[in-house]
Design an enzyme around this catalytic site. Sequence first.
Site, PDB file in Angstrom:
ATOM      1  N   SER A  47     -40.467  35.923  53.305  1.00  0.00           N
ATOM      2  CA  SER A  47     -41.394  35.030  53.870  1.00  0.00           C
ATOM      3  C   SER A  47     -40.987  34.682  55.330  1.00  0.00           C
ATOM      4  O   SER A  47     -40.098  34.717  55.974  1.00  0.00           O
ATOM      5  CB  SER A  47     -40.913  33.840  53.020  1.00  0.00           C
ATOM      6  OG  SER A  47     -41.547  32.655  53.387  1.00  0.00           O
ATOM      7  N   TYR A  81     -35.589  27.103  50.673  1.00  0.00           N
ATOM      8  CA  TYR A  81     -36.607  28.387  50.242  1.00  0.00           C
ATOM      9  C   TYR A  81     -36.333  29.308  51.461  1.00  0.00           C
ATOM     10  O   TYR A  81     -36.090  30.369  50.929  1.00  0.00           O
ATOM     11  CB  TYR A  81     -38.006  27.904  50.002  1.00  0.00           C
ATOM     12  CG  TYR A  81     -38.882  29.147  50.091  1.00  0.00           C
ATOM     13  CD1 TYR A  81     -38.834  29.779  48.874  1.00  0.00           C
ATOM     14  CD2 TYR A  81     -39.755  29.326  51.114  1.00  0.00           C
ATOM     15  CE1 TYR A  81     -39.741  30.974  48.781  1.00  0.00           C
ATOM     16  CE2 TYR A  81     -40.405  30.453  50.919  1.00  0.00           C
ATOM     17  CZ  TYR A  81     -40.622  31.196  49.898  1.00  0.00           C
ATOM     18  OH  TYR A  81     -41.306  32.386  49.811  1.00  0.00           O
ATOM     19  N   LYS A 112     -34.631  33.279  51.171  1.00  0.00           N
ATOM     20  CA  LYS A 112     -35.240  34.612  51.617  1.00  0.00           C
ATOM     21  C   LYS A 112     -34.502  35.111  52.383  1.00  0.00           C
ATOM     22  O   LYS A 112     -34.398  36.451  52.362  1.00  0.00           O
ATOM     23  CB  LYS A 112     -36.680  34.245  51.883  1.00  0.00           C
ATOM     24  CG  LYS A 112     -37.558  33.748  50.836  1.00  0.00           C
ATOM     25  CD  LYS A 112     -37.718  34.991  49.802  1.00  0.00           C
ATOM     26  CE  LYS A 112     -38.836  34.631  48.713  1.00  0.00           C
ATOM     27  NZ  LYS A 112     -38.862  35.605  47.731  1.00  0.00           N
TER      28      LYS A 112
END
Length: 319
Positions: free
Chosen positions: A117, A141, A145
């Site tokens: 991402s 998040y 990643k």
Amino acid sequence: MTWLVTGGAGYIGSHVVRAFREAGLPAVVLDDLSSGHAEFVPDDVPLVLGSILDTDLVADALAVHGVVGVVHLAGFKYAGISVERPLHTYAQNVTGTAHLLAAMASQGVEKIVFSSSAAVYGTPDTDLVTEATPTSPESPYGESKLIGEWLLRDQGRATGLRHTSLRYFNVVGSATPDLYDTSPHNLFPLVLDALVAGRTPRINGTDYPTPDGTCVRDYIHVADLATSHVAAAQALADGRELERVYNLGSGDGVSVAEIMSAMAEVTGIAFEPERAPRRAGDPARIVASGELAARDLDWEMRHSLTDMVASAWVARQAH
């Protein structure tokens, strides 16, 4: 030559599965359906119901279906909510990836394409993000990643795992009306749902230092994204050397105001978006170069903004 697509019943994953089929490459899907949809998986593609946290289940799926490589899209992808649920986010995205890699090692599966991402960059201090831009994630998040990328790197050093990670930004549109974005947090479905319900879409922040005062982001068509996932898998299967990470970016970006104008034009629903204050933490501009991916992964912006909106609108109307 079967590839396992984790999260293959989701919006992006199901497009990747279709792209594999179009390329003549067999695929099998593993998905717990926490955000995916069984009906998104073609009838002739096996669907294994379960979580990547279940190492034995994953190992069995790899063995039963003769899997030679994995495209790893399964995970918890909501950056904002990850701040409220960090343990859940790390369990799904970090522990889950570690279990997947353990299952792969147990079955001798040595190739993986990882769905990373742009969140790994946080708020970059540059007009154009490249793979050399420093990573500085600002949410659990984004951190999860980046840790996923590290896990692949370290497993590669330890076992010879061949891997690449694809970092991308805002994925929109649809390649076929039966596949669509069902996220309650993404801009396109939020705007289209509002228009269908007779509500007025909202712009958060109109005083940014951009040409029209609204945020500029990279928006890429999901079909273009899926094509590059297949290209990455084929490159690994052919033994070609790939970069450790690639950005799938447009190179120029689109503003939120431009998206709103395209929405009105394509849908035929005239509206003037509500103007709300900025949201905390929203940078003015995040746009990435896709030059390396264009060189190695058949990356190309084949769809215009109008194409992206029109395909999303057709899919939304179908459901």
